[in-house]
Design a protein around this motif. Sequence first.
Motif, mmCIF file in Angstrom:
data_model
loop_
_atom_site.group_PDB
_atom_site.id
_atom_site.type_symbol
_atom_site.label_atom_id
_atom_site.label_comp_id
_atom_site.label_asym_id
_atom_site.label_seq_id
_atom_site.Cartn_x
_atom_site.Cartn_y
_atom_site.Cartn_z
ATOM 1 N N SER A 1 0.737 -1.173 -0.116
ATOM 2 C CA SER A 1 0.090 -0.142 0.082
ATOM 3 C C SER A 1 0.888 1.326 0.003
ATOM 4 C CB SER A 1 -0.799 0.149 1.113
ATOM 5 O OG SER A 1 -1.439 1.115 1.401
ATOM 6 N N PRO A 2 0.393 2.297 -0.509
ATOM 7 C CA PRO A 2 1.203 3.434 -0.455
ATOM 8 C C PRO A 2 0.614 4.470 0.622
ATOM 9 C CG PRO A 2 -0.742 3.551 -2.247
ATOM 10 C CD PRO A 2 -0.746 2.204 -1.659
ATOM 11 N N HIS A 3 -0.320 4.076 1.295
ATOM 12 C CA HIS A 3 -0.868 4.647 2.617
ATOM 13 C C HIS A 3 0.107 4.915 3.595
ATOM 14 C CE1 HIS A 3 -4.677 4.572 0.389
ATOM 15 N NE2 HIS A 3 -4.947 3.435 0.566
ATOM 16 N N GLN A 4 -0.246 5.533 4.501
ATOM 17 C CA GLN A 4 0.939 6.057 5.642
ATOM 18 C C GLN A 4 0.874 5.016 6.531
ATOM 19 O OE1 GLN A 4 1.742 9.530 5.770
ATOM 20 N NE2 GLN A 4 1.316 8.887 3.947
ATOM 21 N N PHE A 5 2.192 4.981 7.151
ATOM 22 C CA PHE A 5 2.865 3.857 7.807
ATOM 23 C C PHE A 5 4.028 4.713 8.568
ATOM 24 C CE2 PHE A 5 5.998 0.283 7.659
ATOM 25 C CZ PHE A 5 5.028 -0.826 8.111
ATOM 26 N N GLN A 6 4.067 4.152 9.996
ATOM 27 C CA GLN A 6 4.918 4.814 10.668
ATOM 28 C C GLN A 6 5.664 3.820 11.933
ATOM 29 O OE1 GLN A 6 2.840 8.314 12.626
ATOM 30 N NE2 GLN A 6 4.718 8.793 13.793
ATOM 31 N N PRO A 7 6.372 2.908 11.558
ATOM 32 C CA PRO A 7 7.043 1.954 12.139
ATOM 33 C C PRO A 7 7.733 2.369 13.488
ATOM 34 C CG PRO A 7 8.357 2.285 10.066
ATOM 35 C CD PRO A 7 7.260 3.033 10.215
ATOM 36 N N ILE A 8 7.878 1.615 14.397
ATOM 37 C CA ILE A 8 8.542 1.823 15.620
ATOM 38 C C ILE A 8 9.287 0.628 16.008
ATOM 39 C CG2 ILE A 8 6.759 0.855 16.999
ATOM 40 C CD1 ILE A 8 7.336 2.920 18.988
ATOM 41 N N ALA A 9 10.679 0.984 16.603
ATOM 42 C CA ALA A 9 11.467 -0.139 16.907
ATOM 43 C C ALA A 9 11.073 -0.816 18.169
ATOM 44 C CB ALA A 9 13.154 0.515 17.291
ATOM 45 N N ALA A 10 11.370 -2.115 18.326
ATOM 46 C CA ALA A 10 11.078 -3.107 19.414
ATOM 47 C C ALA A 10 11.702 -2.236 20.651
ATOM 48 C CB ALA A 10 11.411 -4.414 19.127
ATOM 49 N N ASP A 11 12.719 -1.822 20.882
ATOM 50 C CA ASP A 11 13.329 -1.242 21.843
ATOM 51 C C ASP A 11 12.665 -0.266 22.421
ATOM 52 O OD1 ASP A 11 15.661 -2.921 21.870
ATOM 53 O OD2 ASP A 11 17.075 -1.723 20.996
ATOM 54 N N ASP A 12 12.100 0.612 21.559
ATOM 55 C CA ASP A 12 11.222 1.802 21.948
ATOM 56 C C ASP A 12 9.940 1.483 22.504
ATOM 57 O OD1 ASP A 12 13.143 3.969 21.343
ATOM 58 O OD2 ASP A 12 12.366 4.244 19.007
ATOM 59 N N VAL A 13 9.395 0.330 21.988
ATOM 60 C CA VAL A 13 8.068 -0.373 22.309
ATOM 61 C C VAL A 13 8.269 -0.668 23.862
ATOM 62 C CG1 VAL A 13 6.549 -2.092 22.113
ATOM 63 C CG2 VAL A 13 7.184 -0.808 20.087
ATOM 64 N N ALA A 14 9.435 -1.458 23.909
ATOM 65 C CA ALA A 14 9.649 -2.057 25.466
ATOM 66 C C ALA A 14 9.838 -0.771 26.353
ATOM 67 C CB ALA A 14 10.787 -2.997 25.329
ATOM 68 N N ALA A 15 10.615 0.128 25.885
ATOM 69 C CA ALA A 15 10.953 1.245 26.875
ATOM 70 C C ALA A 15 9.719 1.864 27.377
ATOM 71 C CB ALA A 15 11.902 2.041 26.474
#
Length: 255
Positions: A153-167
């Motif tokens: 998809s060309p729609h919006q995407f904003q991935p996050i790193a697992a380290d940031d999720v855990a923190a």
Amino acid sequence: MKIVVIGGTGLIGAKAVALLRKKGHEAVAASPSTGVNAITGAGLYDALRGAHVVIDVTNPPTYEGDAVMCFFRDATRNLIETEREAGVQHHVALSIVGVDRMEGNAYFAAKCVQERLIAASPVPYSIVRATQFMEFLGTIADLSTADGAVRLSPHQFQPIAADDVAAIIVEIALGLPLDGTVDIAGPERGAMHAFIGTYLRATRDARRVIADDKATYFGGSMAENSLVPTGRMRQGRMTLGDWLDRMRLTDTTTA
């Protein structure tokens, strides 16, 4: 403080356990491999006894529709009941941004059921909805590949790193219960096909990426903002470039 991490040996759980222990807390990594099974209830009460907080970052062993629904429904019911019996004061669950905005995605539907069960529980709760993990980009590409091309998809995407999720999860777990939901995402937003194209080039993957407005996400129909926060959010710090650099360093170190 005793904090039990359900799914504590997985990607996010192991990181959360390490952070909690570094901060001086008694962090219990609960999973079938450590003798705790949220589906059957085996070992669950003993693990939760005396715990102040439970962090639930579990994932099912299969992503088949009915099995996923049964997993999240049954595991969450067991957790809620055992938390009530054990006197747990705060339930923190990891969910997904946009989980209630995508028809046709069986995993998202199951997570919605999980969220409703948590919200109806007498235990104070925080639901942390994250965007897609950077660690998951390769899997998204693989499952979107047909005839050697990756249709995304060309729609919006904003991935996050697992380290940031855990923190962020650890920070919320150590704070006051929200009795509500918080969205978290990475610091950069753009088209899904562009993000994953960058990942593939960085990993020397020659597959062609095609922007396809009709591409689905694991069976779910996408609109422009299906997978990104549409209101207030908390952002991680790690950009895709930072994460790729760290992955290259890790590969070099472990080679």
